[in-house]
Design a protein around this motif. Structure first.
Motif, PDB file in Angstrom:
ATOM      1  N   ALA A 132       0.788  -1.184  -0.071  1.00 25.51           N
ATOM      2  CA  ALA A 132       0.121   0.111  -0.049  1.00 25.51           C
ATOM      3  C   ALA A 132       1.012   1.294   0.065  1.00 25.51           C
ATOM      4  O   ALA A 132       0.620   2.186  -0.679  1.00 25.51           O
ATOM      5  CB  ALA A 132      -0.922   0.095   1.188  1.00 25.51           C
ATOM      6  N   ARG A 133       1.900   1.097   0.705  1.00 26.40           N
ATOM      7  CA  ARG A 133       2.692   2.376   0.804  1.00 26.40           C
ATOM      8  C   ARG A 133       3.472   2.716  -0.450  1.00 26.40           C
ATOM      9  O   ARG A 133       3.608   3.847  -0.873  1.00 26.40           O
ATOM     10  CB  ARG A 133       3.926   2.212   1.923  1.00 26.40           C
ATOM     11  N   HIS A 134       3.797   1.506  -1.361  1.00 24.05           N
ATOM     12  CA  HIS A 134       4.451   1.858  -2.794  1.00 24.05           C
ATOM     13  C   HIS A 134       3.168   2.703  -3.243  1.00 24.05           C
ATOM     14  O   HIS A 134       3.550   3.562  -4.182  1.00 24.05           O
ATOM     15  CB  HIS A 134       4.844   0.699  -3.220  1.00 24.05           C
ATOM     16  N   ILE A 135       1.965   2.301  -3.428  1.00 26.05           N
ATOM     17  CA  ILE A 135       1.260   2.730  -4.308  1.00 26.05           C
ATOM     18  C   ILE A 135       0.903   4.203  -4.001  1.00 26.05           C
ATOM     19  O   ILE A 135       0.798   5.049  -4.906  1.00 26.05           O
ATOM     20  CB  ILE A 135      -0.096   1.806  -4.305  1.00 26.05           C
ATOM     21  N   ILE A 136       0.658   4.366  -2.534  1.00 23.47           N
ATOM     22  CA  ILE A 136       0.361   5.727  -2.224  1.00 23.47           C
ATOM     23  C   ILE A 136       1.482   6.806  -2.639  1.00 23.47           C
ATOM     24  O   ILE A 136       1.215   7.894  -3.224  1.00 23.47           O
ATOM     25  CB  ILE A 136      -0.081   5.934  -0.766  1.00 23.47           C
ATOM     26  N   THR A 137       2.597   6.197  -2.374  1.00 27.44           N
ATOM     27  CA  THR A 137       3.696   7.477  -2.374  1.00 27.44           C
ATOM     28  C   THR A 137       3.903   7.374  -3.902  1.00 27.44           C
ATOM     29  O   THR A 137       4.266   8.462  -4.412  1.00 27.44           O
ATOM     30  CB  THR A 137       5.019   6.885  -1.791  1.00 27.44           C
ATOM     31  N   GLU A 138       3.913   6.243  -4.629  1.00 25.89           N
ATOM     32  CA  GLU A 138       4.151   6.326  -6.160  1.00 25.89           C
ATOM     33  C   GLU A 138       3.060   7.441  -6.979  1.00 25.89           C
ATOM     34  O   GLU A 138       3.534   8.191  -7.795  1.00 25.89           O
ATOM     35  CB  GLU A 138       3.956   4.789  -6.836  1.00 25.89           C
ATOM     36  N   ASN A 139       1.646   7.258  -6.578  1.00 23.90           N
ATOM     37  CA  ASN A 139       0.666   8.364  -7.021  1.00 23.90           C
ATOM     38  C   ASN A 139       1.267   9.605  -6.967  1.00 23.90           C
ATOM     39  O   ASN A 139       1.244  10.465  -7.566  1.00 23.90           O
ATOM     40  CB  ASN A 139      -0.498   7.956  -6.318  1.00 23.90           C
TER      41      ASN A 139
END
Ligand code: GLA
Length: 395
Positions: free
Chosen positions: A272-279
């Motif tokens: 989840a952290r990857h997706i949120i920071t990547e966005n």
């Protein structure tokens, strides 16, 4: 266009003229500049179409048969429009069959066709050769049958073909950019609304260098589908814990993650952290590119790679090595893996003055450390799928 004449010659040797409509079409591969694995979380991506492409020549037939010849691998397949089921042998044909199946399921009426195609997009290298094959098939069949399929709808049909026929639960990015790519621009796609914004990417001082690790993306399909499941699990968690409506990780913020995230088991928290920071990185990078701040953009690429490596765990030692080697070179502002991962390519934001030096040095160093000779491609952003007009004259 001499090349196209040659292709028509091969076509004419292979198939008797049916006297019906014929045409030549192409669709490109892609690299994604930033925004990885965010598309199926209804987030943001920033891909560009590359100069490598598939060219397809086709002519309608009077019956319900489709006959296809792949010039690269010298293999052919034959199937009926009325009997479309995935096959185990000649798996490549599934991409064409899948697209044709989706077009028919969407209610369009098709006639059979004779087809040949040739690709210069390396396979299993994360440059979307399969999306390009789907898209060029969709364009060929829709144009020959005089259908008017909207570009985004065409991308969707191709994505569904890959989901339903090939069994990879991919998002829409690859098919979208292969249909809608624009010369000189990357596209910032909002994968919820399916709208895009053009991002000019033509600064004469910088080039995107693509390094193919030559590690084939083994097991990518199952691991990819697993990541999708993990994201779904994270989405369900936040939908249960937050008061507002959460339908995808796109709706979750860093604050939400800080507040509730520790309750998420590992590795779901990190996914989840990857997706949120990547966005967030995609949105920040839009500002950097608008300001011509390539140093800031390069830094975001580096952070994206770290997040893909450590949180999303879709990199591999060879991709990490290519990125590390690149970042130690002068004239490299950023480097990251591109595409699904587990092998494939890195992209490197390179000052033009260092281009040749970089290509030479990275090849040497990678060969020495990994024992593999990489392939290097330099590409500017190109246009998406199109009809090759001269083709009609030469048929
Ligand atoms: C593959 C998929 C895309 C996207 C990328 C990762 O290329 O086909 O839909 O999810 O991986 O960003």
């Amino acid at each position: 266009m001499q090349d196209l004449n040659k292709l028509w010659k091969i076509f004419n040797e292979k198939f008797a003229d049916t006297g019906l409509i014929k045409g030549a079409f192409s669709a490109p591969g892609r690299v994604n500049l930033i925004g990885e694995h965010t598309d199926y979380n209804e987030g943001f991506v920033l891909p560009m179409a590359i100069e490598k492409k598939i060219i397809m020549l086709g002519q309608l037939r009077n019956d319900r048969l489709v006959q296809v010849f792949d010039l690269g691998y010298k293999v052919e397949a034959k199937f009926s429009l009325d009997d479309l089921t995935p096959i185990k042998k000649d798996k490549w044909a599934n991409y064409l069959m899948g697209v044709i199946d989706e077009i028919q399921k969407a209610g369009y009426i098709l006639q059979g066709a004779n087809i040949i195609f040739r690709s210069d997009i390396p396979q299993k290298a994360g440059l979307s050769s399969s999306a390009a094959l789907e898209v060029v098939t969709a364009l060929t069949m829709s144009e020959l049958n005089s259908l008017k399929i909207e570009p985004v709808k065409m991308a969707r049909l191709c994505q569904q073909a890959e989901n339903n026929f090939v069994g990879v639960a991919c998002g829409i990015m690859d098919q979208y950019i292969s249909v809608l790519g624009k010369k000189g621009c990357a596209l910032m796609i909002d994968c919820r609304s399916n709208k895009y914004e053009l991002v000019p990417f033509t600064d004469k001082n910088y080039k995107i260098v693509i390094c193919n690790s030559k590690v084939e993306r083994g097991l990518v399909d199952s691991k990819y589908n697993q990541r999708r499941k993990e994201c779904k699990q994270a989405t369900e968690f936040f939908a249960d814990h937050l008061e507002r409506k959460i339908s995808a990780l796109r709706d979750v913020t860093i604050n939400d993650l800080d507040r509730f995230g520790t309750k998420l088991p590992d590795p779901i928290f990190r996914r989840a952290r990857h997706i949120i920071t990547e966005n967030n990185r995609v949105l920040t990078s839009m500002g950097a590119l608008k300001n011509n701040d390539f140093a800031a953009f390069g830094q975001l690429m580096v952070e994206s790679h770290q997040s893909l490596r450590d949180d999303y765990e879709v990199s591999c030692p060879e991709l990490d090595l290519l990125v590390d080697l690149a970042l130690n070179e002068e004239g490299i502002l950023g480097a990251r893996m591109t595409g699904a991962g587990f092998g494939g390519c890195t992209i490197n934001l390179t000052k033009k003055a260092y281009l040749e030096h970089f290509i030479e040095v990275i090849s040497e160093k990678y060969k020495k450390k990994a024992g593999i000779i990489p392939e290097i491609y330099v590409s500017s952003p190109t246009a998406g799928a199109k009809m090759i007009k001269e083709g009609n004259k030469n048929g």
